[in-house]
Design a protein around this motif. Structure first.
Motif, PDB file in Angstrom:
ATOM      1  N   ASN A  58       1.074   3.881   2.778  1.00 47.93           N
ATOM      2  CA  ASN A  58       1.461   3.477   4.128  1.00 47.93           C
ATOM      3  C   ASN A  58       2.980   3.584   4.271  1.00 47.93           C
ATOM      4  O   ASN A  58       3.720   2.761   3.742  1.00 47.93           O
ATOM      5  CB  ASN A  58       0.978   2.049   4.393  1.00 47.93           C
ATOM      6  CG  ASN A  58       1.237   1.593   5.812  1.00 47.93           C
ATOM      7  OD1 ASN A  58       2.312   1.798   6.370  1.00 47.93           O
ATOM      8  ND2 ASN A  58       0.248   0.947   6.410  1.00 47.93           N
TER       9      ASN A  58
ATOM     10  N   GLN B 133       4.901   0.522   5.552  1.00 47.29           N
ATOM     11  CA  GLN B 133       5.001  -0.541   4.556  1.00 47.29           C
ATOM     12  C   GLN B 133       6.047  -0.205   3.499  1.00 47.29           C
ATOM     13  O   GLN B 133       6.840  -1.060   3.083  1.00 47.29           O
ATOM     14  CB  GLN B 133       3.650  -0.782   3.886  1.00 47.29           C
ATOM     15  CG  GLN B 133       2.674  -1.601   4.681  1.00 47.29           C
ATOM     16  CD  GLN B 133       1.467  -1.996   3.851  1.00 47.29           C
ATOM     17  OE1 GLN B 133       1.549  -2.180   2.634  1.00 47.29           O
ATOM     18  NE2 GLN B 133       0.327  -2.122   4.513  1.00 47.29           N
TER      19      GLN B 133
ATOM     20  N   ASP C 187       0.879  -1.158   0.000  1.00 47.27           N
ATOM     21  CA  ASP C 187       0.000   0.000   0.000  1.00 47.27           C
ATOM     22  C   ASP C 187       0.921   1.213   0.000  1.00 47.27           C
ATOM     23  O   ASP C 187       1.556   1.528   1.010  1.00 47.27           O
ATOM     24  CB  ASP C 187      -0.891  -0.017   1.245  1.00 47.27           C
ATOM     25  CG  ASP C 187      -1.761   1.235   1.368  1.00 47.27           C
ATOM     26  OD1 ASP C 187      -1.645   2.146   0.525  1.00 47.27           O
ATOM     27  OD2 ASP C 187      -2.555   1.295   2.322  1.00 47.27           O
TER      28      ASP C 187
END
Length: 252
Positions: free
Chosen positions: A67, A70, A64
């Motif tokens: 994010n 991430q 993602d």
């Protein structure tokens, strides 16, 4: 163009008829090791399998791009496994055809998170590794909408986001040039991808083509070839540019 021993990281590569997937193919078939990232893991897994079946080297990762944690984790994972990232293609993006008076704040923020903030995240995470090796190629996805103020399917928030991508690209190019890193953007016109497919009826297509001097809708290959060139060693003296790929729809 030869990308032997180069490691390329491409976001938004899960769509079957998308620019990201085609770019991954073009780089992989010229020798690059490609990491395909998308929130749609099944999409990038399928794409990687297709590339590997053709004797390419591809790995899928779920990501993602909005994010930060991430993004940081995936970048560290790639560098840990492959030792470096030579090429970053910031392709992930979304659009909405909402009129300016009808755009809710949540949608405005979503468009900017996916199309702009994700590029900031990814660029900032990857640049230290490129600086360390004194080499890097970054290619960002802009749009004709960011230049002409709107397009066929994009609203004013999309145009604003893509204009922001152009400005960010130029600033990064100036800062990173002394470190052997180039940063460029491509600005596609209307391209026949999964994003536009559902809205591109034959009637709409005919009307659009009237405004395209070359007389056709663009293909993902048209865009991927240009990205591949900007990502190559041969393009080392090109930085801070936004290359139009629109068949003459918009010329500046």
């Amino acid at each position: 163009m030869n990308f032997q021993d180069r490691v390329a990281f491409i976001t938004g590569a899960g769509s079957k008829r998308g620019i990201g997937r085609e770019t991954a193919k073009q780089l992989a078939y010229r020798g690059a090791t490609v990491i395909l990232a998308d929130i749609d893991f099944e999409g990038v897994k399928e794409a990687a399998e297709e590339i590997n079946a053709q004797n390419g080297k591809a790995s899928p990762v779920q990501l993602d791009v909005t994010n930060r944690a991430q993004v940081s984790s995936v970048v560290q994972e790639i560098v840990g496994k492959f030792g470096k990232i030579d090429i970053l293609v910031n392709n992930a993006g979304i659009t909405r055809p909402t009129r300016v008076l009808e755009i809710p704040e949540e949608e405005w923020d979503l468009i900017f998170r996916v199309n702009v903030k994700s590029i900031y995240y990814l660029t900032q995470e990857v640049l230290p590794h490129m600086k360390r090796q004194h080499y890097g190629r970054i290619v960002n996805l802009g749009s004709v909408s960011g230049k002409r103020g709107g397009g066929v399917f994009g609203g004013s928030h999309y145009s604003a986001a893509k204009a922001a991508v152009a400005g960010f690209t130029k600033a990064v190019a100036r800062e990173m040039a002394p470190f052997g890193i180039t940063c460029n953007a491509v600005a596609p016109g209307l391209i026949g991808t999964d994003i536009t497919g559902g809205m591109l009826t034959e009637e709409v297509k005919k009307e659009i083509i009237k405004g395209v001097p070359v007389g056709r809708i663009g293909t993902v290959t048209d865009v991927a070839y240009t990205i591949a060139f900007l990502a190559s060693e041969q393009a080392g003296y090109i930085t801070g540019e936004e290359i139009d790929i629109n068949g003459g729809m918009h010329i500046d």
